[in-house]
Design an enzyme around this catalytic site. Structure first.
Site, PDB file in Angstrom:
ATOM      1  N   GLY A   1       0.746  -1.197  -0.253  1.00 56.11           N
ATOM      2  CA  GLY A   1       0.059   0.290   0.074  1.00 56.11           C
ATOM      3  C   GLY A   1       1.136   1.527   0.112  1.00 56.11           C
ATOM      4  NE  ARG A   2      -3.081   5.258   1.081  1.00 55.19           N
ATOM      5  CZ  ARG A   2      -4.249   5.037   0.621  1.00 55.19           C
ATOM      6  NH1 ARG A   2      -4.796   5.263  -0.455  1.00 55.19           N
ATOM      7  NH2 ARG A   2      -4.838   4.507   1.351  1.00 55.19           N
ATOM      8  CB  ILE A   3       2.792   3.253   4.688  1.00 48.68           C
ATOM      9  CG1 ILE A   3       1.874   4.331   5.159  1.00 48.68           C
ATOM     10  CG2 ILE A   3       3.680   2.518   5.557  1.00 48.68           C
ATOM     11  CD1 ILE A   3       0.947   4.195   6.137  1.00 48.68           C
TER      12      ILE A   3
ATOM     13  CG  HIS B   1       0.383   4.222  17.551  1.00 49.59           C
ATOM     14  ND1 HIS B   1      -0.225   1.897  17.683  1.00 49.59           N
ATOM     15  CD2 HIS B   1       0.577   4.320  16.369  1.00 49.59           C
ATOM     16  CE1 HIS B   1      -0.659   2.261  16.275  1.00 49.59           C
ATOM     17  NE2 HIS B   1      -0.763   3.503  15.694  1.00 49.59           N
TER      18      HIS B   1
ATOM     19  NE  ARG C   1      -4.114  -0.224  13.916  1.00 45.20           N
ATOM     20  CZ  ARG C   1      -3.928   1.675  13.561  1.00 45.20           C
ATOM     21  NH1 ARG C   1      -2.992   1.661  13.369  1.00 45.20           N
ATOM     22  NH2 ARG C   1      -4.535   2.216  13.191  1.00 45.20           N
TER      23      ARG C   1
ATOM     24  CD  GLU D   1      -0.327  -0.027  20.554  1.00 42.65           C
ATOM     25  OE1 GLU D   1      -0.378  -0.547  19.197  1.00 42.65           O
ATOM     26  OE2 GLU D   1      -0.987   1.162  20.634  1.00 42.65           O
TER      27      GLU D   1
ATOM     28  CB  THR E   1       5.364   1.015  11.936  1.00 44.36           C
ATOM     29  OG1 THR E   1       5.370   0.857  10.090  1.00 44.36           O
ATOM     30  CG2 THR E   1       7.026   1.442  12.056  1.00 44.36           C
TER      31      THR E   1
HETATM   32  C1  GLV Z   1      -2.438   5.339  13.428  1.00 49.05           C
HETATM   33  O1  GLV Z   1      -1.728   4.286  13.668  1.00 49.05           O
HETATM   34  C2  GLV Z   1      -2.772   5.206  11.906  1.00 49.05           C
HETATM   35  O2  GLV Z   1      -3.972   3.913  11.621  1.00 49.05           O
HETATM   36  O3  GLV Z   1      -3.296   6.175  11.125  1.00 49.05           O
END
Ligand code: GLV
Length: 323
Positions: free
Chosen positions: A159-161, A288, A241, A270, A239
Site C-alpha cells: 500500500g501507500r506506506i 505508537h 498494527r 496497547e 509500524t
Molecule cells: C495510526 O496508527 C493510524 O492508523 O493512522
C-alpha cells in the site's frame, strides 16, 4: 447558521484548536478535551443525538456504540487504519466511515526507517548504556550492529506506506522486495520492485517491515511458523498494527535466536507490551508514534473535520473507507 440549528459532533480527544475552529463554523462540538480515551459507556452516552463522531484509532467503535449514535451520519477516524470500527454495522445504518489516508504516509515511512536504523545500529541499547553511566569508553568491538548496504528489505503490504518505505531503500544501498497482502499477486504490479511470495520474502530478507492493515487475514500473520522462516540474522519491523504480529511468538523467536532483533511501534493490547519483549536489549520499542509529527497529526485532524463537514452538509465524504 445559529448554534441551535448546527449539526452536533462528538470529538473523542483533544485536537488543535485551529482545527476545532474549522469544525465549529458548521457544527456544535462536544469535545472530550483530554488525551486519554472515553470509556465505552461514556462514549455511548455522549454519541446519542450526534450527527458526527470524530474518533481515534484506539476508540473501539463497536456495533453498540454505533447503535447508540441514533442520529449518526458519519464516523471519522483520525487514522488510516480503521480496524477499531465496525464498518459493516455502520454501513447497515447508512453511516459513512472515513479515515485519513495519504497524509500520514511520509511521516510513517520516515518513522519506519528510524526504527530500522535504531534496531540494526543498536541505538536504544547504546543510549541506555550512556544514560545509565555504564559506558566504559570507546572499544573496537563494542555494540557492533548490522549494516544495511547490500542487504534486502522485505516489505509486506504494497500500500501507500509500504511503497514509501521501499522507495527509501536504495538510499541505504538496499534492494526492496514486496509480498502482496495475500502472499503474491498482481496487487503489487504498480511498484518498481520485485514481488515475491510472503514465504520467499521471509526466507531471503535481512529486514522485514510490515505494512498491512489488521484484518482477519492479517491477524498473527507473523507467528511462530512465519518467524521460523526468517533468517537468523534478520530484523522484524512493525509500524502497522499490533495484532499483525503474535507478540508471544515474537518473544519466543527472539529467545530462541531465530531472528536478530525487532523494531516495534505497535503491540497487541496497547498500551500493554508483552513482558518478554520489554526486557530484551535487541528490541527497539516505541509507543505508537508512526504518524506523530505536528504537521501530520494536524493534517489528519483537518481531514477528519473536512469529512464530517462534507457529510453533515449532505455532500460525499472526501476519504470514505471501502467495506
Ligand atoms: C495510526 O496508527 C493510524 O492508523 O493512522
Amino acid at each position: 447558521m445559529t448554534g441551535a440549528t448546527k449539526p452536533s459532533v462528538l470529538v473523542t480527544r483533544r485536537m488543535p484548536s485551529a482545527v476545532l475552529a474549522q469544525l465549529e463554523v458548521v457544527c456544535d462540538i462536544d469535545l472530550h478535551d483530554h488525551s486519554d480515551a472515553l470509556s465505552h459507556d461514556a462514549l455511548c452516552a455522549r454519541v446519542g443525538g450526534k450527527q458526527g463522531l470524530i474518533c481515534m484509532f484506539n476508540d473501539r467503535i463497536e456495533e453498540s456504540a454505533i447503535a447508540a449514535g441514533d442520529q449518526l451520519k458519519v464516523v471519522a477516524t483520525v487514522a488510516v487504519g480503521f480496524d477499531n470500527i465496525d464498518v459493516a454495522a455502520a454501513a447497515s445504518r447508512g453511516i459513512v466511515v472515513t479515515n485519513t489516508p495519504d497524509i500520514l504516509t511520509g511521516a510513517t515511512a520516515e518513522f519506519t526507517w528510524a526504527l530500522i536504523l535504531a534496531v540494526t545500529r543498536r541505538i536504544g541499547e547504546g543510549e541506555r548504556v550512556v544514560r545509565n553511566g555504564a559506558w566504559k569508553g570507546w572499544a573496537f568491538d563494542f555494540l557492533l550492529g548490522a549494516e544495511l548496504r547490500g542487504k534486502q528489505l522485505g516489505v509486506v503490504g504494497a500500500g501507500r506506506i509500504g511503497r514509501a518505505v521501499a522507495a527509501v531503500a536504495p538510499a541505504f544501498g538496499m534492494r526492496a522486495v514486496f509480498a502482496a497482502r495475500t502472499g503474491a499477486g498482481a496487487e503489487n504490479a504498480a511498484t518498481d520492485h520485485a514481488v515475491v511470495s510472503l514465504d520467499e520474502l521471509l526466507l531471503t530478507s535481512d529486514v522485514v517491515s510490515l505494512h498491512v492493515p489488521l484484518t482477519q487475514d492479517t491477524r498473527h500473520l507473523i507467528n511462530r511458523r512465519t518467524l521460523a522462516r526468517m533468517k537468523r540474522s534478520a530484523f522484524l519491523i512493525n509500524t502497522s498494527r499490533g495484532g499483525v504480529v503474535d507478540d508471544g511468538a515474537l518473544a519466543w523467536a527472539l529467545d530462541a535466536r531465530l531472528i536478530a532483533g525487532a523494531g516495534l511501534d505497535v503491540y497487541e493490547g496497547e498500551p500493554g507490551v508483552h513482558p518478554q519483549l520489554v526486557g530484551r536489549e535487541n528490541v527497539c520499542l516505541t509507543p505508537h508514534l508512526g504518524s506523530a509529527t505536528r504537521e501530520t497529526r494536524t493534517a489528519m485532524a483537518e481531514l477528519a473535520v473536512r469529512n464530517v463537514v462534507e457529510v453533515v452538509s449532505g455532500r460525499p465524504a472526501v476519504t470514505p473507507v471501502a467495506l
